[in-house]
Scaffold this motif. Structure first.
Motif, PDB file in Angstrom:
ATOM      1  N   ARG A 196      10.522   3.857   3.209  1.00 24.97           N
ATOM      2  CA  ARG A 196      10.929   2.457   3.176  1.00 24.97           C
ATOM      3  C   ARG A 196      11.935   2.309   2.051  1.00 24.97           C
ATOM      4  N   MET A 197      13.116   1.800   2.384  1.00 24.07           N
ATOM      5  CA  MET A 197      14.229   1.783   1.441  1.00 24.07           C
ATOM      6  C   MET A 197      14.717   0.356   1.210  1.00 24.07           C
ATOM      7  N   LEU A 257      19.594  -4.961   1.354  1.00 25.09           N
ATOM      8  CA  LEU A 257      19.165  -4.534   2.687  1.00 25.09           C
ATOM      9  C   LEU A 257      17.842  -3.785   2.575  1.00 25.09           C
ATOM     10  N   TYR A 258      16.911  -4.124   3.466  1.00 29.09           N
ATOM     11  CA  TYR A 258      15.684  -3.339   3.604  1.00 29.09           C
ATOM     12  C   TYR A 258      15.753  -2.565   4.911  1.00 29.09           C
ATOM     13  N   GLN A 259      15.435  -1.278   4.870  1.00 26.89           N
ATOM     14  CA  GLN A 259      15.407  -0.441   6.068  1.00 26.89           C
ATOM     15  C   GLN A 259      14.227   0.517   5.997  1.00 26.89           C
ATOM     16  N   ARG A 260      13.710   0.841   7.182  1.00 28.27           N
ATOM     17  CA  ARG A 260      12.722   1.914   7.274  1.00 28.27           C
ATOM     18  C   ARG A 260      13.399   3.114   7.907  1.00 28.27           C
ATOM     19  N   SER A 269       0.828  -1.199   0.000  1.00 31.10           N
ATOM     20  CA  SER A 269       0.000   0.000   0.000  1.00 31.10           C
ATOM     21  C   SER A 269       0.861   1.248   0.000  1.00 31.10           C
ATOM     22  N   VAL A 270       1.984   1.171   0.703  1.00 39.18           N
ATOM     23  CA  VAL A 270       2.960   2.261   0.742  1.00 39.18           C
ATOM     24  C   VAL A 270       4.177   1.820  -0.049  1.00 39.18           C
ATOM     25  N   GLY A 271       4.569   2.596  -1.028  1.00 42.69           N
ATOM     26  CA  GLY A 271       5.657   2.207  -1.911  1.00 42.69           C
ATOM     27  C   GLY A 271       6.999   2.115  -1.212  1.00 42.69           C
ATOM     28  N   VAL A 272       7.931   1.470  -1.889  1.00 43.97           N
ATOM     29  CA  VAL A 272       9.289   1.337  -1.373  1.00 43.97           C
ATOM     30  C   VAL A 272      10.242   1.993  -2.363  1.00 43.97           C
ATOM     31  N   THR A 273      11.238   2.706  -1.844  1.00 52.50           N
ATOM     32  CA  THR A 273      12.233   3.383  -2.677  1.00 52.50           C
ATOM     33  C   THR A 273      13.446   2.492  -2.849  1.00 52.50           C
TER      34      THR A 273
END
Length: 230
Positions: free
Chosen positions: A132-133, A124-127, A95-99
């Motif tokens: 959201r990256m 790596l995923y990080q908020r 619902s909320v995109g990721v960069t």
């Protein structure tokens, strides 16, 4: 690529005292090069006298360099293709995109922090606040890029849909299960099968999720994970 099976792919000398091969690589390497040559930081093959020195200190063989993802626009295109295939084929929508960002090894170390082993960190995923990256290491061969993108995108999906999930076995197993299916989507069935090898770090949790899928189906696995409180 034409490979001379009578000579070592690293030093070029005749193979008179046996040879070694690497998984899914046609080249042959002499025992001396296997024992003494520096290795490609991507595939682990002994480097020849011709190799690519990346600005962050990594060294890459010709084979990996030929299919590596360097340009940010190309990386963005591949990442969006991966996201689209996972959303359409596995129901993994946000619902909320990721960069997405492609970074070098030095930046990846800074992002992960000194307390975590970063030697083999590919993604790596990080908020970060409201952002959201997903970060992927630059110069990854295309197939590794795609499965790493799928794995990290799964973590982004978990963060949105499974906020109470803390169990690393389930978190990493689900992400590897998503990567496994993405390889199947790409038609890379041999690469998908290799993820089940006992030498792969996530082979046990992956097998667990494949067993769940056999019982529940893909949508059932996603629903199961959303209900886990652990």
């Amino acid at each position: 690529m034409v490979v001379d099976h009578t000579r070592c792919a690293s030093c070029g000398q005749p193979l008179t005292n046996g040879y070694y091969v690497l998984l899914d690589r046609p080249e042959r390497f002499c025992p001396q090069c296997i024992a003494t040559r520096p290795r490609c930081d991507t595939c682990g093959a002994p480097l020849s006298n011709r190799f690519w020195q990346l600005h962050d200190g990594r060294r890459q063989c010709d084979t990996c360099h030929a299919v590596a993802v360097y340009h940010p626009d190309h990386a963005e295109q591949l990442f969006r293709q991966t996201v689209g295939m996972l959303a359409e084929g596995m129901g993994l929508r946000l619902s909320v995109g990721v960069t997405f960002r492609m970074v070098d090894a030095l930046t990846m170390v800074k992002l992960r922090g000194p307390a975590i082993d970063t030697q083999h960190t590919l993604g790596l995923y990080q908020r970060q606040g409201h952002l959201r990256m997903i970060y992927l290491l630059y110069a990854l061969p295309m197939l590794i890029f795609r499965i790493t993108a799928a794995h990290e995108y799964a973590h982004a999906w978990q963060a949105e849909h499974c906020p109470l999930l803390r169990n690393d076995f389930l978190r990493e197993g689900h992400a590897e299960w998503v990567a496994y299916h993405h390889l199947q989507q790409l038609g890379s069935h041999k690469a998908a099968a290799r993820l089940l090898d006992e030498h792969q770090p996530y082979h046990q949790p992956l097998r667990y999720f494949l067993q769940l899928e056999a019982q529940m189906g893909v949508a059932g696995v996603n629903t199961y994970l959303m209900r886990v409180d652990a």
